[in-house]
Design a protein around this motif. Structure first.
Motif, PDB file in Angstrom:
ATOM      1  N   PRO A  24      23.108  40.978  41.673  1.00 34.12           N
ATOM      2  CA  PRO A  24      22.248  40.659  40.519  1.00 34.12           C
ATOM      3  C   PRO A  24      22.979  40.668  39.175  1.00 34.12           C
ATOM      4  O   PRO A  24      22.631  39.893  38.280  1.00 34.12           O
ATOM      5  N   ASP A  25      23.981  41.544  39.018  1.00 35.08           N
ATOM      6  CA  ASP A  25      24.712  41.608  37.746  1.00 35.08           C
ATOM      7  C   ASP A  25      25.447  40.291  37.488  1.00 35.08           C
ATOM      8  O   ASP A  25      25.458  39.784  36.358  1.00 35.08           O
ATOM      9  N   GLU A  74      35.913  40.111  43.608  1.00 36.37           N
ATOM     10  CA  GLU A  74      36.173  41.551  43.633  1.00 36.37           C
ATOM     11  C   GLU A  74      36.913  41.995  42.370  1.00 36.37           C
ATOM     12  O   GLU A  74      36.654  43.073  41.829  1.00 36.37           O
ATOM     13  N   LEU A  75      37.806  41.152  41.914  1.00 36.84           N
ATOM     14  CA  LEU A  75      38.616  41.486  40.744  1.00 36.84           C
ATOM     15  C   LEU A  75      37.765  41.580  39.483  1.00 36.84           C
ATOM     16  O   LEU A  75      37.848  42.540  38.724  1.00 36.84           O
ATOM     17  N   ILE A  76      36.918  40.574  39.275  1.00 35.06           N
ATOM     18  CA  ILE A  76      36.156  40.528  38.034  1.00 35.06           C
ATOM     19  C   ILE A  76      34.908  41.407  38.065  1.00 35.06           C
ATOM     20  O   ILE A  76      34.343  41.715  37.014  1.00 35.06           O
ATOM     21  N   LEU A  77      34.482  41.801  39.257  1.00 31.83           N
ATOM     22  CA  LEU A  77      33.269  42.617  39.355  1.00 31.83           C
ATOM     23  C   LEU A  77      33.555  44.092  39.577  1.00 31.83           C
ATOM     24  O   LEU A  77      32.642  44.885  39.724  1.00 31.83           O
ATOM     25  N   SER A  78      34.836  44.464  39.621  1.00 33.28           N
ATOM     26  CA  SER A  78      35.167  45.878  39.797  1.00 33.28           C
ATOM     27  C   SER A  78      34.702  46.665  38.581  1.00 33.28           C
ATOM     28  O   SER A  78      34.615  46.142  37.469  1.00 33.28           O
ATOM     29  N   GLU A  79      34.418  47.937  38.779  1.00 33.84           N
ATOM     30  CA  GLU A  79      33.822  48.764  37.733  1.00 33.84           C
ATOM     31  C   GLU A  79      34.703  48.918  36.501  1.00 33.84           C
ATOM     32  O   GLU A  79      34.210  49.071  35.391  1.00 33.84           O
ATOM     33  N   ASP A  80      36.024  48.889  36.686  1.00 33.61           N
ATOM     34  CA  ASP A  80      36.917  49.108  35.545  1.00 33.61           C
ATOM     35  C   ASP A  80      37.374  47.808  34.884  1.00 33.61           C
ATOM     36  O   ASP A  80      38.268  47.802  34.057  1.00 33.61           O
ATOM     37  N   THR A  81      36.765  46.690  35.274  1.00 32.72           N
ATOM     38  CA  THR A  81      37.073  45.409  34.633  1.00 32.72           C
ATOM     39  C   THR A  81      36.101  45.168  33.485  1.00 32.72           C
ATOM     40  O   THR A  81      34.900  45.345  33.636  1.00 32.72           O
ATOM     41  N   GLU A  82      36.624  44.773  32.349  1.00 30.73           N
ATOM     42  CA  GLU A  82      35.781  44.542  31.186  1.00 30.73           C
ATOM     43  C   GLU A  82      34.842  43.356  31.431  1.00 30.73           C
ATOM     44  O   GLU A  82      35.231  42.339  31.996  1.00 30.73           O
ATOM     45  N   LYS A  83      33.619  43.498  30.959  1.00 27.28           N
ATOM     46  CA  LYS A  83      32.595  42.485  31.220  1.00 27.28           C
ATOM     47  C   LYS A  83      32.928  41.147  30.576  1.00 27.28           C
ATOM     48  O   LYS A  83      32.477  40.105  31.044  1.00 27.28           O
ATOM     49  N   ASP A  84      33.694  41.164  29.486  1.00 27.19           N
ATOM     50  CA  ASP A  84      34.013  39.907  28.825  1.00 27.19           C
ATOM     51  C   ASP A  84      34.904  39.029  29.694  1.00 27.19           C
ATOM     52  O   ASP A  84      34.910  37.802  29.544  1.00 27.19           O
ATOM     53  N   LYS A 146      45.497  36.799  32.115  1.00 25.74           N
ATOM     54  CA  LYS A 146      46.507  37.797  32.478  1.00 25.74           C
ATOM     55  C   LYS A 146      46.227  38.338  33.880  1.00 25.74           C
ATOM     56  O   LYS A 146      47.148  38.534  34.686  1.00 25.74           O
ATOM     57  N   MET A 147      44.954  38.543  34.196  1.00 27.47           N
ATOM     58  CA  MET A 147      44.587  39.044  35.512  1.00 27.47           C
ATOM     59  C   MET A 147      44.879  38.012  36.597  1.00 27.47           C
ATOM     60  O   MET A 147      45.311  38.365  37.699  1.00 27.47           O
ATOM     61  N   LEU A 148      44.658  36.747  36.279  1.00 26.13           N
ATOM     62  CA  LEU A 148      44.967  35.691  37.249  1.00 26.13           C
ATOM     63  C   LEU A 148      46.471  35.593  37.489  1.00 26.13           C
ATOM     64  O   LEU A 148      46.920  35.241  38.582  1.00 26.13           O
ATOM     65  N   ALA A 149      47.237  35.915  36.467  1.00 23.29           N
ATOM     66  CA  ALA A 149      48.689  35.810  36.576  1.00 23.29           C
ATOM     67  C   ALA A 149      49.316  36.987  37.304  1.00 23.29           C
ATOM     68  O   ALA A 149      50.228  36.808  38.125  1.00 23.29           O
ATOM     69  N   ALA A 150      48.847  38.210  37.014  1.00 24.59           N
ATOM     70  CA  ALA A 150      49.526  39.393  37.534  1.00 24.59           C
ATOM     71  C   ALA A 150      48.632  40.365  38.286  1.00 24.59           C
ATOM     72  O   ALA A 150      49.113  41.394  38.758  1.00 24.59           O
ATOM     73  N   GLY A 151      47.338  40.036  38.415  1.00 23.91           N
ATOM     74  CA  GLY A 151      46.446  40.973  39.076  1.00 23.91           C
ATOM     75  C   GLY A 151      45.868  41.981  38.102  1.00 23.91           C
ATOM     76  O   GLY A 151      46.285  42.078  36.952  1.00 23.91           O
ATOM     77  N   LYS A 152      44.902  42.759  38.593  1.00 23.17           N
ATOM     78  CA  LYS A 152      44.173  43.672  37.720  1.00 23.17           C
ATOM     79  C   LYS A 152      45.044  44.775  37.140  1.00 23.17           C
ATOM     80  O   LYS A 152      45.017  45.047  35.941  1.00 23.17           O
ATOM     81  N   LYS A 153      45.861  45.426  37.972  1.00 23.61           N
ATOM     82  CA  LYS A 153      46.635  46.581  37.521  1.00 23.61           C
ATOM     83  C   LYS A 153      47.833  46.166  36.669  1.00 23.61           C
ATOM     84  O   LYS A 153      48.069  46.703  35.588  1.00 23.61           O
ATOM     85  N   LEU A 154      48.605  45.199  37.143  1.00 26.83           N
ATOM     86  CA  LEU A 154      49.802  44.801  36.416  1.00 26.83           C
ATOM     87  C   LEU A 154      49.479  44.063  35.121  1.00 26.83           C
ATOM     88  O   LEU A 154      50.290  44.055  34.191  1.00 26.83           O
ATOM     89  N   SER A 155      48.307  43.443  35.050  1.00 21.43           N
ATOM     90  CA  SER A 155      47.949  42.683  33.846  1.00 21.43           C
ATOM     91  C   SER A 155      47.878  43.570  32.609  1.00 21.43           C
ATOM     92  O   SER A 155      48.104  43.123  31.489  1.00 21.43           O
ATOM     93  N   LYS A 156      47.584  44.854  32.802  1.00 23.18           N
ATOM     94  CA  LYS A 156      47.479  45.775  31.677  1.00 23.18           C
ATOM     95  C   LYS A 156      48.835  46.028  31.020  1.00 23.18           C
ATOM     96  O   LYS A 156      48.901  46.464  29.875  1.00 23.18           O
TER      97      LYS A 156
END
Length: 252
Positions: A24-25, A74-84, A146-156
């Motif tokens: 639903p989110d 999964e990447l964009i809906l994970s809890e620690d991913t910013e909603k923007d 950045k996330m598409l390029a390097a993934g969630k963790k490395l993008s930071k």
């Protein structure tokens, strides 16, 4: 038509339909973005299993469809991913529907026989949808790419300036150039533009991180400083003569 019908049938039979009861989110984000872009009929959205970070929009029998691969979902809906970031990814795909890119491909079908032209048109469409996504979510555009390029963790930890210059200087060459000419998408390192960095900085500084009224999670000091440094290091003032991303939004 037969192959497209088989694809849609496979998606309907094996994919997970995003509805008010299923994710639903994500469904709320899609409805919100459709309202902002004045898309009257919300496209049918499905999540299909895939280890590829990708998504696409398509059309069949008068209906629009948006497909999210599970790895990206999964990447964009994970809890620690910013909603923007979710706003940006969804807005980008809805941009294809808003600008009728799918229908127009049929109208320009004769160009398929001209070498390099169909790929060039497709890349132009991707840039347009990036601008639409940036207009609705200026702080989600840079982080999303950045996330598409390097993934969630490395993008930071990704240095945006170094990554953007990668194919212009360090990795420039014939094969890098030629591979893009044969691709339907621009190189990711070219899609993070100075315009996006400027929009990210302005939105973060003003506190309005999305097109919508509600305030989203603020950017971290590190990412904000990175945007400031990139802007300060511009070679010349013309670097900041950016497109007005708002031109892609409905007037009024």
């Amino acid at each position: 038509m037969i192959s497209q019908g088989l694809l849609i049938g496979l998606i309907k039979g094996t994919g997970v339909r995003v509805t008010e009861k299923q994710f639903p989110d994500l469904h709320k984000v899609i409805v919100k973005q459709c309202k902002a872009l004045e898309i009257r009929n919300v496209p049918k959205t499905y999540i299909i299993e895939s280890a590829i970070l990708n998504a696409f929009a398509t059309r069949f029998a008068g209906s629009n469809y948006m497909i999210l691969f599970s790895e990206l979902a999964e990447l964009i809906l994970s809890e620690d991913t910013e909603k923007d970031v979710v706003d940006f990814v969804v807005a980008h795909e809805l941009g294809h529907i808003k600008r009728n890119h799918i229908t127009r491909r049929l109208l320009v079908y004769p160009s398929m026989f001209v070498p390099f032209l169909p790929q060039a048109y497709s890349r132009a469409c991707e840039y347009t949808c990036d601008s639409i996504g940036c207009a609705l979510s200026p702080t989600g555009a840079v982080q999303g790419l950045k996330m598409l390029a390097a993934g969630k963790k490395l993008s930071k930890k990704l240095n945006v300036k170094a990554y953007s210059e990668q194919t212009q200087r360090d990795e420039a060459g014939f094969w890098t150039w030629f591979s893009e000419k044969l691709s339907t998408h621009p190189h990711l390192s070219k899609r993070i533009t100075v315009e996006m960095l400027k929009a990210d900085f302005v939105a973060t500084a003003s506190g309005k991180t999305t097109y919508f009224e509600e305030k989203e999670k603020p950017k971290t000091k590190v990412s904000t400083k990175e945007s400031i440094d990139d802007i300060k290091k511009a070679l010349k003032p013309d670097d900041f003569k950016s497109d007005d991303h708002d031109k892609y939004l409905p007037k009024g």
